[in-house]
Design a protein around this motif. Structure first.
Motif, mmCIF file in Angstrom:
data_model
loop_
_atom_site.group_PDB
_atom_site.id
_atom_site.type_symbol
_atom_site.label_atom_id
_atom_site.label_comp_id
_atom_site.label_asym_id
_atom_site.label_seq_id
_atom_site.Cartn_x
_atom_site.Cartn_y
_atom_site.Cartn_z
ATOM 1 N N HIS A 76 24.760 45.661 51.436
ATOM 2 C CA HIS A 76 25.347 46.050 51.074
ATOM 3 C C HIS A 76 24.711 47.854 50.209
ATOM 4 C CE1 HIS A 76 28.458 47.723 48.399
ATOM 5 N NE2 HIS A 76 28.996 46.421 47.834
ATOM 6 N N ASN A 79 27.536 50.902 46.218
ATOM 7 C CA ASN A 79 28.538 51.028 44.872
ATOM 8 C C ASN A 79 27.073 50.405 44.160
ATOM 9 O OD1 ASN A 79 31.140 51.090 45.875
ATOM 10 N ND2 ASN A 79 31.488 48.794 45.734
ATOM 11 N N TYR A 81 24.262 49.619 44.257
ATOM 12 C CA TYR A 81 23.510 48.519 44.792
ATOM 13 C C TYR A 81 22.271 49.274 45.028
ATOM 14 C CZ TYR A 81 26.792 45.402 43.654
ATOM 15 O OH TYR A 81 27.868 44.150 43.555
ATOM 16 N N ARG A 128 27.836 48.649 55.085
ATOM 17 C CA ARG A 128 29.202 48.840 53.620
ATOM 18 C C ARG A 128 28.280 49.796 52.875
ATOM 19 N NH1 ARG A 128 31.650 46.596 48.389
ATOM 20 N NH2 ARG A 128 33.816 47.008 49.035
ATOM 21 N N TRP A 171 38.948 51.970 39.756
ATOM 22 C CA TRP A 171 39.545 50.432 39.521
ATOM 23 C C TRP A 171 40.468 51.174 38.802
ATOM 24 C CZ3 TRP A 171 38.383 46.464 41.561
ATOM 25 C CH2 TRP A 171 37.223 46.778 42.417
ATOM 26 N N GLY A 200 39.937 49.967 49.603
ATOM 27 C CA GLY A 200 39.629 50.236 48.299
ATOM 28 C C GLY A 200 41.210 51.612 48.055
ATOM 29 N N GLY A 201 41.612 50.551 47.557
ATOM 30 C CA GLY A 201 43.597 51.587 46.594
ATOM 31 C C GLY A 201 44.760 51.501 47.919
ATOM 32 N N GLY A 222 40.880 44.293 48.432
ATOM 33 C CA GLY A 222 40.430 43.163 47.478
ATOM 34 C C GLY A 222 41.467 42.503 46.535
ATOM 35 N N ARG A 223 42.047 43.642 45.794
ATOM 36 C CA ARG A 223 42.474 43.280 44.781
ATOM 37 C C ARG A 223 44.434 42.689 45.203
ATOM 38 N NH1 ARG A 223 42.590 48.877 41.530
ATOM 39 N NH2 ARG A 223 42.598 49.381 43.396
ATOM 40 N N TYR A 250 36.929 38.586 36.237
ATOM 41 C CA TYR A 250 36.174 38.193 36.942
ATOM 42 C C TYR A 250 35.648 37.167 34.873
ATOM 43 C CZ TYR A 250 34.191 43.153 38.208
ATOM 44 O OH TYR A 250 34.603 44.110 38.951
ATOM 45 N N TYR A 258 42.034 33.519 40.214
ATOM 46 C CA TYR A 258 42.318 33.268 41.261
ATOM 47 C C TYR A 258 42.468 31.611 41.731
ATOM 48 C CZ TYR A 258 38.084 36.617 40.996
ATOM 49 O OH TYR A 258 37.707 37.999 40.395
HETATM 50 C C1 LIG Z 1 37.223 41.183 40.561
HETATM 51 C C2 LIG Z 1 36.642 42.454 41.601
HETATM 52 C C3 LIG Z 1 34.885 42.547 41.609
HETATM 53 C C4 LIG Z 1 34.422 43.166 42.644
HETATM 54 N N1 LIG Z 1 33.339 42.848 42.477
HETATM 55 C C5 LIG Z 1 32.819 43.916 43.824
HETATM 56 C C6 LIG Z 1 31.039 43.280 42.999
HETATM 57 O O1 LIG Z 1 30.579 43.180 42.856
HETATM 58 N N2 LIG Z 1 30.648 44.544 43.904
HETATM 59 C C7 LIG Z 1 30.943 45.279 44.931
HETATM 60 O O2 LIG Z 1 30.698 46.226 45.536
HETATM 61 N N3 LIG Z 1 32.453 45.470 44.777
HETATM 62 C C8 LIG Z 1 32.846 45.010 44.257
HETATM 63 N N4 LIG Z 1 34.197 44.450 44.402
HETATM 64 C C9 LIG Z 1 35.159 46.086 45.537
HETATM 65 C C10 LIG Z 1 35.472 45.010 46.548
HETATM 66 O O3 LIG Z 1 34.866 44.912 46.655
HETATM 67 C C11 LIG Z 1 36.856 45.998 47.106
HETATM 68 O O4 LIG Z 1 36.456 46.802 47.723
HETATM 69 C C12 LIG Z 1 37.853 46.833 46.637
HETATM 70 O O5 LIG Z 1 38.442 45.759 45.905
HETATM 71 C C13 LIG Z 1 38.732 47.268 47.436
HETATM 72 O O6 LIG Z 1 39.860 48.335 46.595
HETATM 73 P P1 LIG Z 1 41.115 47.020 46.664
HETATM 74 O O7 LIG Z 1 40.544 46.112 45.671
HETATM 75 O O8 LIG Z 1 42.054 48.311 46.277
HETATM 76 O O9 LIG Z 1 41.783 47.160 47.692
HETATM 77 C C14 LIG Z 1 35.430 44.094 43.308
HETATM 78 C C15 LIG Z 1 36.845 43.888 43.365
HETATM 79 C C16 LIG Z 1 37.510 42.871 42.171
HETATM 80 C C17 LIG Z 1 39.078 43.012 42.551
#
Ligand SMILES: Cc1cc2nc3c(=O)[nH]c(=O)nc-3n(C[C@H](O)[C@H](O)[C@H](O)COP(=O)(O)O)c2cc1C
Length: 274
Positions: A76, A79, A81, A128, A171, A200-201, A222-223, A250, A258
């Motif tokens: 990673h 984001n 980190y 990433r 977000w 992402g999106g 993700g979401r 969270y 979840y």
């Molecule tokens: C609840 C939640 C927690 C996440 N936590 C992290 C995280 O701690 N670190 C990170 O790099 N990305 C995190 N992400 C981003 C996801 O890894 C992913 O890149 C993102 O959700 C993709 O976009 P989308 O949700 O629009 O599909 C998180 C996403 C969600 C939904």
């Protein structure tokens, strides 16, 4: 959330003995509307002499992951980190061999990629990146240059895949609202010959479009995945999707969020449909 995951999150998040978190800087994190209510400790800048030891810890973590049965690791480097904190000039204020020029700022990440690749093989390593995001204050003054430089360097290293966060990722917006036909990462696509994952999106249509146009080889969700345990099947059938509930993103509740999003054909337990 990416498809191939034994994320080396832990190294980025914690440091033993309750010491300050390590970073490229001594400056506290930049306050933004997204993080204003969170508590962050002020970090400690790693000395140049300490960096090889941290590189080695990544190597050991990767070795341990494979010994534990994982097929590979995703490093990673995005984001906000640790590795991102070195690459972005908005955070990295160092005057040593790991700060200043783009090459210096990317050195730590590439040393980690090399160490991990030497240990487990580059074909077991995903990376990433989020060159365009300002997550946790980590933003760069020239993200295009950073994006292409990293894509070129990683291309040489023959890694398994490169996973990049879309510039428009927000977000506050809805997953699936990215809009089809956008090509903001095209320069990275043109530079990186290996497997490129974007995320992402994205929704179903945008994802299909990205693959059809050969803009990406893989799309990460993700979401939508979080709220739809059978997302691939729903996409296959073009079935309606469960709507994600931000309030439980969270949560540590074992029952709500979840674990209670219904599969196709099951009744919804309070989660509406999109
Ligand atoms: C609840 C939640 C927690 C996440 N936590 C992290 C995280 O701690 N670190 C990170 O790099 N990305 C995190 N992400 C981003 C996801 O890894 C992913 O890149 C993102 O959700 C993709 O976009 P989308 O949700 O629009 O599909 C998180 C996403 C969600 C939904």
């Amino acid at each position: 959330f990416s498809m191939f995951s034994a994320l080396i999150f832990c190294l980025c998040l914690c440091w033993p003995s309750e010491q300050e978190p390590i970073s490229s800087t001594d400056k506290p994190i930049e306050r933004t509307p997204e993080n204003y209510s969170m508590d962050f400790s002020t970090p400690r800048s790693l000395t140049e002499e300490e960096i090889p030891d941290v590189v080695n810890q990544f190597r050991i973590a990767a070795r341990n992951a494979l010994e534990a049965g994982f097929d590979g690791v995703e490093l990673h480097a995005g984001n906000g980190y640790l590795l991102d904190q070195f690459m972005k000039d908005g955070v990295n204020d160092r005057a040593d061999g790991y700060g200043g020029s783009l090459e210096n700022r990317c050195r730590f990440t590439l040393e980690v990629v090399d160490a991990v690749s030497n240990q487990i093989g580059p074909y077991c390593v995903g990376v990433r990146l989020s060159p365009y995001s300002g997550c946790l204050g980590c933003r760069d003054s020239d993200p295009d240059e950073l994006a292409v430089y990293m894509a070129r360097e990683l291309n040489r290293r023959d890694i398994l895949y490169l996973n990049v966060v879309e510039p428009e990722m927000s977000w506050e917006g809805d997953a699936g609202a990215l809009g089809a036909g956008h090509h903001r990462l095209q320069a990275m696509r043109d530079t990186f010959d290996g497997t490129l994952m974007v995320g992402g999106g994205y929704g179903r249509e945008e994802g299909n479009c990205a693959i059809a146009e050969e803009y990406a080889d893989l799309v990460a969700y993700g979401r939508l995945f979080l709220a739809n345990p059978d997302l691939p099947e729903r996409f296959r059938r073009n079935a309606p999707l469960n709507k994600y509930d931000r309030a439980t993103f969270y949560t540590d509740d074992p029952v709500v969020g979840y674990t209670d999003y219904p599969f196709l054909g099951q009744t919804s337990k309070g989660n509406g449909m999109m």
